[in-house]
Design an enzyme around this catalytic site. Structure first.
Site, PDB file in Angstrom:
ATOM      1  CE  LYS A  47     -67.795  66.633 -77.426  1.00  0.00           C
ATOM      2  NZ  LYS A  47     -67.437  66.961 -76.117  1.00  0.00           N
ATOM      3  N   GLY A  48     -70.715  60.558 -79.183  1.00  0.00           N
ATOM      4  CA  GLY A  48     -70.756  59.112 -78.769  1.00  0.00           C
ATOM      5  C   GLY A  48     -70.495  58.041 -80.120  1.00  0.00           C
ATOM      6  CD  GLU A 103     -77.689  58.321 -80.882  1.00  0.00           C
ATOM      7  OE1 GLU A 103     -76.538  58.511 -81.140  1.00  0.00           O
ATOM      8  OE2 GLU A 103     -78.516  58.825 -80.099  1.00  0.00           O
ATOM      9  CG  ASP A 104     -73.774  57.115 -78.557  1.00  0.00           C
ATOM     10  OD1 ASP A 104     -74.915  57.175 -78.913  1.00  0.00           O
ATOM     11  OD2 ASP A 104     -73.169  57.559 -77.731  1.00  0.00           O
ATOM     12  CG  ASP A 107     -81.721  55.829 -72.191  1.00  0.00           C
ATOM     13  OD1 ASP A 107     -81.806  54.652 -71.643  1.00  0.00           O
ATOM     14  OD2 ASP A 107     -81.644  56.930 -71.482  1.00  0.00           O
ATOM     15  CE  LYS A 135     -78.666  52.468 -71.381  1.00  0.00           C
ATOM     16  NZ  LYS A 135     -78.511  53.389 -70.176  1.00  0.00           N
ATOM     17  CG  PHE A 156     -74.759  55.359 -67.351  1.00  0.00           C
ATOM     18  CD1 PHE A 156     -75.608  55.984 -68.167  1.00  0.00           C
ATOM     19  CD2 PHE A 156     -73.438  55.678 -67.488  1.00  0.00           C
ATOM     20  CE1 PHE A 156     -75.189  56.942 -68.829  1.00  0.00           C
ATOM     21  CE2 PHE A 156     -73.069  56.578 -68.203  1.00  0.00           C
ATOM     22  CZ  PHE A 156     -73.988  57.543 -68.750  1.00  0.00           C
ATOM     23  CB  VAL A 157     -72.913  50.897 -71.286  1.00  0.00           C
ATOM     24  CG1 VAL A 157     -73.633  49.652 -70.482  1.00  0.00           C
ATOM     25  CG2 VAL A 157     -73.819  51.386 -72.379  1.00  0.00           C
ATOM     26  CG  ASP A 163     -69.855  60.795 -72.507  1.00  0.00           C
ATOM     27  OD1 ASP A 163     -71.012  60.514 -73.077  1.00  0.00           O
ATOM     28  OD2 ASP A 163     -69.982  61.863 -71.740  1.00  0.00           O
ATOM     29  NE  ARG A 169     -67.211  61.747 -75.397  1.00  0.00           N
ATOM     30  CZ  ARG A 169     -68.532  61.527 -75.453  1.00  0.00           C
ATOM     31  NH1 ARG A 169     -69.255  60.612 -75.878  1.00  0.00           N
ATOM     32  NH2 ARG A 169     -69.123  62.691 -75.078  1.00  0.00           N
TER      33      ARG A 169
HETATM   34  P1  IMP Z   1     -82.251  59.110 -75.761  1.00  0.00           P
HETATM   35  O1  IMP Z   1     -82.727  60.343 -76.444  1.00  0.00           O
HETATM   36  O2  IMP Z   1     -82.707  59.057 -74.328  1.00  0.00           O
HETATM   37  O3  IMP Z   1     -82.541  57.983 -76.437  1.00  0.00           O
HETATM   38  O4  IMP Z   1     -80.522  59.065 -75.579  1.00  0.00           O
HETATM   39  C1  IMP Z   1     -79.757  59.214 -76.416  1.00  0.00           C
HETATM   40  C2  IMP Z   1     -78.436  59.447 -75.705  1.00  0.00           C
HETATM   41  O5  IMP Z   1     -78.325  59.220 -74.327  1.00  0.00           O
HETATM   42  C3  IMP Z   1     -77.284  58.567 -76.498  1.00  0.00           C
HETATM   43  O6  IMP Z   1     -76.704  59.386 -77.739  1.00  0.00           O
HETATM   44  C4  IMP Z   1     -76.092  58.747 -75.391  1.00  0.00           C
HETATM   45  O7  IMP Z   1     -75.381  60.063 -75.638  1.00  0.00           O
HETATM   46  C5  IMP Z   1     -76.885  58.917 -74.378  1.00  0.00           C
HETATM   47  N1  IMP Z   1     -77.053  57.735 -73.450  1.00  0.00           N
HETATM   48  C6  IMP Z   1     -78.068  56.758 -73.196  1.00  0.00           C
HETATM   49  N2  IMP Z   1     -77.774  55.763 -72.318  1.00  0.00           N
HETATM   50  C7  IMP Z   1     -76.336  55.983 -72.131  1.00  0.00           C
HETATM   51  C8  IMP Z   1     -75.635  55.087 -71.575  1.00  0.00           C
HETATM   52  O8  IMP Z   1     -75.767  54.116 -71.112  1.00  0.00           O
HETATM   53  N3  IMP Z   1     -74.110  55.563 -71.385  1.00  0.00           N
HETATM   54  C9  IMP Z   1     -73.744  56.689 -72.259  1.00  0.00           C
HETATM   55  N4  IMP Z   1     -74.636  57.403 -72.704  1.00  0.00           N
HETATM   56  C10 IMP Z   1     -75.890  57.391 -72.990  1.00  0.00           C
END
Ligand code: IMP
Length: 184
Positions: A47-48, A103-104, A107, A135, A156-157, A163, A169
């Site tokens: 949902k981000g 995408e929000d 990570d 990140k 972590f944001v 969220d 959110r």
């Molecule tokens: P990845 O698959 O590890 O790149 O993660 C991506 C997803 O992790 C994002 O779409 C977010 O939903 C969540 N995420 C990663 N870092 C954060 C953060 O700092 N705050 C909130 N959600 C995060």
């Protein structure tokens, strides 16, 4: 939880509403120029990315269609579980389309690596990714987004769609949470 309790959990605002709005306009101008003459299918992760999508799409001067994909990897923690679940079943046909994933935050890169692979399998005309936040120090895959709003350190944001455990959110800015908010 009262709204004041939510804002009390904020340690630091990284990007306020004006900074976000300015950067979204810049991203939209770049994307508008890059896709001039084409229709774009914006595929936003749930949902981000919904708030980012809503602002970005209104700033694009292009014909766009919108679709959504469910993506989960966190589940009530500040650390990714490592296994990503995608729900692409309800998405329409992507063959021959210019797909821009919205995408929000990137990570580890696992979510977008998996999503881009899944879309590539549907023979689109092109696939690119637009991420509000990145990140890079957290990456475990070689994924690199095509468009990035802001690079941030390993913190972590929350806010502007992001969220922790489904909360925060609706904050209009992007902020770092106090550890007490996720340690309790
Ligand atoms: P990845 O698959 O590890 O790149 O993660 C991506 C997803 O992790 C994002 O779409 C977010 O939903 C969540 N995420 C990663 N870092 C954060 C953060 O700092 N705050 C909130 N959600 C995060």
């Amino acid at each position: 939880m009262a709204f004041a309790d939510m804002t009390d959990d904020i340690a630091e605002v990284l990007f306020d509403e004006d900074a976000i709005a300015r950067r979204v306009e810049e991203l939209a101008a770049t994307i508008t120029a890059d896709y001039a003459g084409s229709e774009v299918l914006l595929l936003a992760t749930l949902k981000g990315a919904v708030i980012f999508l809503a602002d970005l799409m209104r700033a694009l001067q292009l014909p766009v269609c919108v679709d959504f994909v469910g993506a989960t990897s966190y589940g009530g923690s500040t650390e990714s579980s490592g296994s990503v679940r995608l729900d692409l079943d309800s998405c329409g046909d992507m063959s021959g389309r210019h797909v821009l994933i919205v995408e929000d935050i990137v990570d580890t890169g696992r979510t977008l690596t998996k999503l881009v692979d899944a879309i590539q399998g549907q023979a689109p005309a092109s696939v690119r990714t637009c991420c509000l936040l990145d990140k890079p120090s957290r990456r475990v895959t070689d994924f690199r987004p095509d468009y990035v709003g802001f690079e941030i350190a390993d913190r972590f944001v929350v806010g502007y769609g992001l969220d922790f455990s489904q909360r925060y959110r609706n904050l209009p800015y992007i902020a770092v949470l106090k550890p007490r908010a996720y340690e309790s």
